[in-house]
Design an enzyme around this catalytic site. Structure first.
Site, PDB file in Angstrom:
ATOM      1  N   ASN A 171       0.782  -1.442   0.041  1.00  0.00           N
ATOM      2  CA  ASN A 171      -0.080   0.096   0.166  1.00  0.00           C
ATOM      3  C   ASN A 171       0.977   1.213   0.070  1.00  0.00           C
ATOM      4  O   ASN A 171       0.585   2.390  -0.509  1.00  0.00           O
ATOM      5  CB  ASN A 171      -0.982   0.042   1.134  1.00  0.00           C
ATOM      6  N   GLY A 194       2.929  -4.960   7.614  1.00  0.00           N
ATOM      7  CA  GLY A 194       1.871  -5.947   6.844  1.00  0.00           C
ATOM      8  C   GLY A 194       0.695  -6.187   7.557  1.00  0.00           C
ATOM      9  O   GLY A 194       0.510  -5.686   8.589  1.00  0.00           O
ATOM     10  N   THR A 209      -1.893  -8.514  10.006  1.00  0.00           N
ATOM     11  CA  THR A 209      -1.571  -9.111  11.458  1.00  0.00           C
ATOM     12  C   THR A 209      -1.471 -10.618  11.413  1.00  0.00           C
ATOM     13  O   THR A 209      -0.551 -11.342  12.050  1.00  0.00           O
ATOM     14  CB  THR A 209      -3.077  -8.723  12.153  1.00  0.00           C
ATOM     15  N   THR A 266      -0.227 -12.478   8.778  1.00  0.00           N
ATOM     16  CA  THR A 266       1.139 -12.642   8.456  1.00  0.00           C
ATOM     17  C   THR A 266       2.290 -12.320   9.622  1.00  0.00           C
ATOM     18  O   THR A 266       3.341 -12.882   9.752  1.00  0.00           O
ATOM     19  CB  THR A 266       1.378 -11.836   7.421  1.00  0.00           C
ATOM     20  N   GLU A 299       4.712  -3.976  12.516  1.00  0.00           N
ATOM     21  CA  GLU A 299       3.936  -2.987  11.995  1.00  0.00           C
ATOM     22  C   GLU A 299       2.698  -3.525  11.263  1.00  0.00           C
ATOM     23  O   GLU A 299       2.974  -3.908  10.352  1.00  0.00           O
ATOM     24  CB  GLU A 299       4.676  -1.635  11.619  1.00  0.00           C
ATOM     25  N   CYS A 331      -2.826   1.672   6.464  1.00  0.00           N
ATOM     26  CA  CYS A 331      -2.870   1.051   7.892  1.00  0.00           C
ATOM     27  C   CYS A 331      -3.874   1.920   9.043  1.00  0.00           C
ATOM     28  O   CYS A 331      -4.345   1.529   9.857  1.00  0.00           O
ATOM     29  CB  CYS A 331      -1.704   0.396   8.499  1.00  0.00           C
ATOM     30  N   GLU A 372       9.088   2.337  15.993  1.00  0.00           N
ATOM     31  CA  GLU A 372      10.372   2.637  15.097  1.00  0.00           C
ATOM     32  C   GLU A 372      10.214   4.011  14.915  1.00  0.00           C
ATOM     33  O   GLU A 372       9.139   4.707  15.467  1.00  0.00           O
ATOM     34  CB  GLU A 372      10.276   1.928  13.611  1.00  0.00           C
TER      35      GLU A 372
HETATM   36  P1  NDP Z   1       0.643  -8.900   3.949  1.00  0.00           P
HETATM   37  O1  NDP Z   1       0.739  -9.261   5.237  1.00  0.00           O
HETATM   38  O2  NDP Z   1       0.013 -10.021   3.002  1.00  0.00           O
HETATM   39  O3  NDP Z   1       1.980  -8.925   3.250  1.00  0.00           O
HETATM   40  C1  NDP Z   1       3.231  -7.675   3.571  1.00  0.00           C
HETATM   41  C2  NDP Z   1       4.562  -8.369   3.098  1.00  0.00           C
HETATM   42  O4  NDP Z   1       4.691  -9.548   3.796  1.00  0.00           O
HETATM   43  C3  NDP Z   1       4.388  -8.566   1.714  1.00  0.00           C
HETATM   44  O5  NDP Z   1       5.905  -8.379   1.203  1.00  0.00           O
HETATM   45  C4  NDP Z   1       4.264  -9.990   1.320  1.00  0.00           C
HETATM   46  O6  NDP Z   1       4.530 -10.620   0.201  1.00  0.00           O
HETATM   47  C5  NDP Z   1       5.070 -10.813   2.652  1.00  0.00           C
HETATM   48  N1  NDP Z   1       4.654 -11.688   3.215  1.00  0.00           N
HETATM   49  C6  NDP Z   1       3.428 -12.531   3.026  1.00  0.00           C
HETATM   50  N2  NDP Z   1       3.259 -13.737   3.855  1.00  0.00           N
HETATM   51  C7  NDP Z   1       4.656 -13.951   4.368  1.00  0.00           C
HETATM   52  C8  NDP Z   1       5.133 -14.882   5.027  1.00  0.00           C
HETATM   53  N3  NDP Z   1       4.574 -16.155   5.429  1.00  0.00           N
HETATM   54  N4  NDP Z   1       6.445 -14.539   5.683  1.00  0.00           N
HETATM   55  C9  NDP Z   1       7.219 -13.531   5.156  1.00  0.00           C
HETATM   56  N5  NDP Z   1       6.521 -12.554   4.421  1.00  0.00           N
HETATM   57  C10 NDP Z   1       5.390 -12.948   3.767  1.00  0.00           C
HETATM   58  O7  NDP Z   1       0.172  -7.574   3.898  1.00  0.00           O
HETATM   59  P2  NDP Z   1      -0.240  -6.692   2.647  1.00  0.00           P
HETATM   60  O8  NDP Z   1       0.726  -6.534   1.698  1.00  0.00           O
HETATM   61  O9  NDP Z   1      -1.607  -7.040   2.097  1.00  0.00           O
HETATM   62  O10 NDP Z   1      -0.433  -5.199   3.297  1.00  0.00           O
HETATM   63  C11 NDP Z   1      -1.426  -4.872   3.916  1.00  0.00           C
HETATM   64  C12 NDP Z   1      -1.525  -4.946   5.264  1.00  0.00           C
HETATM   65  O11 NDP Z   1      -0.421  -4.219   5.897  1.00  0.00           O
HETATM   66  C13 NDP Z   1      -2.584  -4.224   6.127  1.00  0.00           C
HETATM   67  O12 NDP Z   1      -3.280  -5.069   7.275  1.00  0.00           O
HETATM   68  C14 NDP Z   1      -2.187  -2.903   6.784  1.00  0.00           C
HETATM   69  O13 NDP Z   1      -2.916  -2.731   7.775  1.00  0.00           O
HETATM   70  C15 NDP Z   1      -0.848  -3.331   7.026  1.00  0.00           C
HETATM   71  N6  NDP Z   1      -0.078  -2.137   7.010  1.00  0.00           N
HETATM   72  C16 NDP Z   1       0.318  -1.853   8.204  1.00  0.00           C
HETATM   73  C17 NDP Z   1       1.229  -0.699   8.550  1.00  0.00           C
HETATM   74  C18 NDP Z   1       1.762  -0.100   9.971  1.00  0.00           C
HETATM   75  O14 NDP Z   1       2.577   0.572   9.805  1.00  0.00           O
HETATM   76  N7  NDP Z   1       1.239  -0.887  10.992  1.00  0.00           N
HETATM   77  C19 NDP Z   1       1.529   0.124   7.272  1.00  0.00           C
HETATM   78  C20 NDP Z   1       0.887  -0.191   5.987  1.00  0.00           C
HETATM   79  C21 NDP Z   1       0.377  -1.313   6.001  1.00  0.00           C
HETATM   80  P3  NDP Z   1       3.542 -10.782  -0.914  1.00  0.00           P
HETATM   81  O15 NDP Z   1       2.796  -9.381  -1.070  1.00  0.00           O
HETATM   82  O16 NDP Z   1       4.438 -10.871  -2.185  1.00  0.00           O
HETATM   83  O17 NDP Z   1       2.688 -11.878  -0.730  1.00  0.00           O
END
Ligand code: NDP
Length: 479
Positions: free
Chosen positions: A149, A224, A226, A228, A246, A280, A460
């Site tokens: 995002n 990413g 929760t 994950t 995060e 997020c 962070e």
């Molecule tokens: P995901 O958790 O699906 O993915 C985040 C990253 O982790 C991607 O690079 C993804 O790869 C990778 N990933 C997925 N599965 C695994 C695994 N088993 N082991 C290691 N890495 C993995 O999140 P989204 O990309 O869908 O992002 C949206 C989410 O992120 C929302 O819940 C949002 O709230 C959160 N977010 C939180 C923020 C914060 O600062 N707290 C800021 C921005 C977003 P791939 O995409 O290639 O599958």
């Protein structure tokens, strides 16, 4: 565009020869490919990082700072290109990437370049018997996993302090949004020694998981979802890695009856719908004090209905497409469920039908306002990550605090009020990593950032980033 992994300063495809498609969310058409990397590629990147790590760790901080500033300069020179690629990949309006994501990426490098020049560690004299001091040392090779995002913003938010503290990095951007990471690799390939920054593209469950599980990576910074984050915690636990998580949010946006209504409407619309609700920090749970509900909601509905949906490259677009079909399906399903539960969709709720022909295959969804939702609905509880806001009334500020805290998440909240003491009281009682008063999503890089409850672990920002990306060692000398 065909993207390649960036390992040890060289570009290469995945060893398996496999590629993934990259889709343009505004049209639904394929626009390129990226490597479908697996553990083999990740291990190569980790090895390259290890080869570079020792020399980089010994590079004087003034030189590291100079190189980080150079990276910032080059991003600045190519700011428009970065904004265009970010808009193309995510579907966010290009003006938004130009106003927020790209300047923030530049600031991330400049901020940590400056920070390491003024950084101090303590010294302690124990009554003349002992002299003790602290050394701040790199952790080693760090795994940086970022979501789709805010791809550039969040990758650089991790990479800048990681490199500033003398670590080498293996980055794993989201498979959905590789373009700006690739452009960044072009910039760092000219500036950093080979292997200091490596970027491996691919799916989370293969490339991401391999990075998390590798014993040669003692630190994982993850942003990413929760679910994950929980998987990463479990799979890294046997190795006791340093973790920063995060995670998601379902953030309350509370409008009190004494708020500046015009500012509150404007701010609440941005909080609900910026980046099509895919931030997020989005204020996806709107709570409005019952005394002003009608007047506030009249404006809120009208202004939401008037938001321009369209081409991310157009200057007047506020709502671009969602990142992919899956996100749109998830959002549509949530709207349908709310309707089945008796809620009213008072604005939007549909796939727009009047878009120009070339955008018809894109993943668009109208900004959607849902009112009269049942208190037991899942929609209050679950992060949807789409252009959807649910609205509820409250009688007294303590009721709003109770609702805000009725969530497994605790990333952020906003309060709109002119009463300063009420603002302080509510900010203190809301369970969240950040509480904004009369604003939303503003964040100085010096302040601690992170979530409570299911929104994450760790902070962070500023000194917290320095702490996370380094190990503090105590040296104790007998005098
Ligand atoms: P995901 O958790 O699906 O993915 C985040 C990253 O982790 C991607 O690079 C993804 O790869 C990778 N990933 C997925 N599965 C695994 C695994 N088993 N082991 C290691 N890495 C993995 O999140 P989204 O990309 O869908 O992002 C949206 C989410 O992120 C929302 O819940 C949002 O709230 C959160 N977010 C939180 C923020 C914060 O600062 N707290 C800021 C921005 C977003 P791939 O995409 O290639 O599958």
């Amino acid at each position: 565009m065909k993207i390649l992994n960036f390992i040890g300063g060289e570009y290469s495809g995945a060893r398996s020869g496999k590629f993934l498609n990259n889709t343009n969310p505004a049209t639904g058409e394929a626009m390129g490919e990226l490597p479908d990397s697996d553990a083999v590629d990740v291990v190569m990147a980790i090895q390259a990082a290890h080869r570079a790590a020792e020399k980089w760790a010994k590079t004087p901080s003034a030189e590291r700072s100079r190189l980080l500033n150079l990276i910032a300069d080059r991003i600045e020179q190519r700011a428009d290109e970065f904004a265009k690629l970010e808009a193309l990949d995510v579907g966010k309006p290009k003006w938004l990437a130009r106003e927020v994501d790209v300047p923030r990426a530049i600031l991330n490098f400049r901020f940590f370049a400056a920070k390491i020049l003024t950084e101090e560690t303590g010294g302690f004299d124990s009554d003349g018997a002992l002299v003790q001091y602290s050394l701040r040392q790199p952790v080693g090779v760090c795994g940086l996993i970022s979501p789709w995002n805010l791809p550039l913003y969040l990758l650089t938010w991790k990479l800048a302090p990681c490199l500033a503290m003398g670590n080498a990095a293996v980055c794993k951007p989201s498979e959905l949004t590789p373009l700006t990471a690739h452009l960044l690799s072009e910039i760092v390939s000219d500036i950093l020694p080979p292997g200091v920054c490596n970027i491996v593209y691919g799916r989370g469950e293969t490339a991401g998981a391999a990075l998390v599980q590798h014993p040669g990576v003692p630190l994982i910074s993850f942003t990413g979802g929760t679910d994950t984050g929980i998987k990463i915690t479990q799979s890294s636990a046997p190795q006791l890695k340093k973790l920063s998580l995060e995670l998601g949010g379902k953030n309350a946006n509370i409008v009190c009856k004494d708020a500046d209504l015009s500012a509150a409407v404007k701010g609440s619309i941005r909080a609900a719908f910026l980046n099509s609700g895919q931030i997020c920090l989005c204020g996806s749970r709107l709570y409005v004090q019952e005394d002003i509900y009608d007047s506030f909601m009249k404006e809120f509905r009208e202004q939401t209905a008037a938001l321009k949906i369209g081409d991310p490259m157009a200057d007047d677009t506020f709502i671009g497409p969602l990142v992919n079909g899956q996100q749109r399906e998830k959002s549509l399903a949530a709207i349908q469920q709310a309707t089945r539960e008796g809620a009213k969709v008072t604005v939007g709720g549909r796939v727009p039908e009047t878009l120009p022909q070339q955008l018809r295959g894109g993943f668009y969804l109208e900004p959607t306002v849902i009112e009269d939702l049942d208190h037991c609905s899942d929609l209050w509880a679950n992060e949807i990550f789409g252009p959807i806001v649910t609205v509820q009334t409250f009688k007294l500020p303590q009721d709003a605090i109770k609702w805000a805290n009725t969530s497994t998440y605790g990333l952020s909240a906003s309060v709109w009020t002119r009463d300063v003491s009420r603002a302080h009281k509510m900010a203190r009682e809301i369970q969240a990593g950040t509480v904004w008063v009369n604003t939303w999503a503003k964040r100085d890089p010096r302040v601690p950032f992170g979530g409570v409850k299911h929104s994450g672990i760790g902070r962070e920002g500023g000194d917290h980033s320095l702490d996370f990306y380094s190990e503090l060692k105590t040296v104790c000398l007998a005098t």
